[in-house]
Enzyme design. Structure first.
Site, PDB file in Angstrom:
ATOM      1  N   SER A 109       1.096  -1.310  -0.040  1.00 20.48           N
ATOM      2  CA  SER A 109      -0.320  -0.313   0.214  1.00 20.48           C
ATOM      3  C   SER A 109       1.195   1.180  -0.047  1.00 20.48           C
ATOM      4  O   SER A 109       2.060   1.300   0.757  1.00 20.48           O
ATOM      5  CB  SER A 109      -0.535  -0.635   1.190  1.00 20.48           C
ATOM      6  N   TYR A 153      -2.246  -1.634  10.252  1.00 17.99           N
ATOM      7  CA  TYR A 153      -2.411  -1.711   8.708  1.00 17.99           C
ATOM      8  C   TYR A 153      -0.972  -0.912   8.055  1.00 17.99           C
ATOM      9  O   TYR A 153      -0.062  -2.022   7.270  1.00 17.99           O
ATOM     10  CB  TYR A 153      -3.705  -0.788   7.533  1.00 17.99           C
TER      11      TYR A 153
END
Length: 336
Positions: free
Chosen positions: A194, A207
């Site tokens: 990401s 995350y």
């Protein structure tokens, strides 16, 4: 623009493709150079391009929906025999059935090593002991209450859960994929990370930590496995409007009604948002994007994964391919 909404849009890994631009697996791959005029005043006849994964065997974790589904479809379109490894039995089996005998499904929780081992062994037994590509795509975002998003009040058990799926899951995938690939001295492992692994402040702490872990694992594994001819890379996408992302935003901005014990990470738990909500989220993503024009969709991420998986990237290893329209290059995220 709400800062937190922008943060979610920038960093969250999507779970479902709301407006897929995914070609059917059996649609021929046409060469763009063979469309239109042939240079001699006549209209050229489209001719198929070589399939970039022709005859190869691939496993895609989290392949039943969203980015994973886009990857599965694109791999199959390019000639791969694909194994979908997912916890969503219904969606995985339906996708495999729709794409034909070259695509199959095996249930796999990537945070459980026995599941990952069985998925790899199942693919090897089904496809003559061969595994060419392993894509670590499965992942979760984590709970999105205000308390869960703060370093002052996050829940340790939830933090551990997110890292087990995203980071440990990727490590286990690399471990068992390498076990199958190293003896053949060939193979490509591609993980989905990401932009939250590139810039700080874009996603929840668990995350973000898990996606940094994927980038670090990619570099370390690439250093070790290069001696065995196995390439290891990852892709870090910008935000995509998905039900998971929109539901996370809803929960995070309505703490009065949010259920702190409800998981919004898994595809099975999200509520399909309205068209208006999708359009709003896509508008937010476009507003954050520094590359104006296209809207990032799962197919774009799948194309990046396909490149790294294919022989076109045969001398690329240890690389994090950022698919963000230049956001992390300019670091120009107004409102974040």
């Amino acid at each position: 623009m709400h800062a937190s909404l922008a943060s979610y849009a920038a960093a969250a890994m999507p779970a479902l493709d709301l407006r897929p631009e995914i070609a059917h697996a059996h649609q021929p791959v046409m060469s763009p150079s063979h469309h239109g005029w042939d240079g001699n005043g006549a209209t050229a006849v489209p001719t198929p391009m070589p399939k970039r994964l022709d005859g190869k065997v691939a496993i895609v974790t989290g392949g039943a929906r969203g980015i994973g589904e886009a990857i599965v479809r694109l791999f199959a379109k390019h000639g791969a025999r694909v194994v979908i490894a997912d916890i969503d039995d219904a969606a995985g089996e339906a996708l495999a059935s729709a794409l034909g005998p070259q695509v199959s499904f095996v249930r796999c929780d990537v945070s459980v090593e026995d599941d990952v081992r069985r998925a790899v062994d199942w693919a090897l037994s089904r496809h003559g002991g061969r595994l060419d590509v392993y894509c670590n795509n499965a992942g979760v975002l984590g709970r999105q209450t205000r308390a869960a998003r703060s370093i002052l009040s996050f829940d340790a058990a939830e933090f551990d859960r997110v890292l087990r799926v995203n980071a440990l899951g990727a490590a286990l995938g690399m471990k068992h994929a390498a076990r199958a690939m190293a003896p053949r001295r060939a193979g490509s492992i591609v993980s989905v990370a990401s932009v939250a692994a590139v810039l700080g402040g874009l996603g929840p702490h668990a995350y973000t930590a898990s996606k940094h872990a994927i980038v670090g694992l990619t570099k370390n594994a690439a250093c070790e496995l290069r001696a065995h001819g196995v390439r290891v890379n990852c892709v870090s996408p910008f935000g995509v409007a998905t039900p998971m992302l929109i539901n996370a935003w809803r929960q995070g901005h309505d703490d009065a009604t949010a259920d702190a014990d409800r998981d919004l990470d898994l595809d099975l738990d999200v509520t399909v948002p309205s068209d208006q909500e999708v359009e709003k989220m896509e508008e937010v993503v476009r507003g954050l994007a520094t590359l104006k024009g296209p809207t990032l969709r799962p197919r774009d991420i799948a194309e990046a994964v396909l490149f790294l998986a294919s022989d076109e990237a045969r001398y690329i290893s240890g690389h994090n391919l950022v698919v963000d329209g230049g956001v992390t290059t300019s670091r120009n995220l107004i409102g974040l």
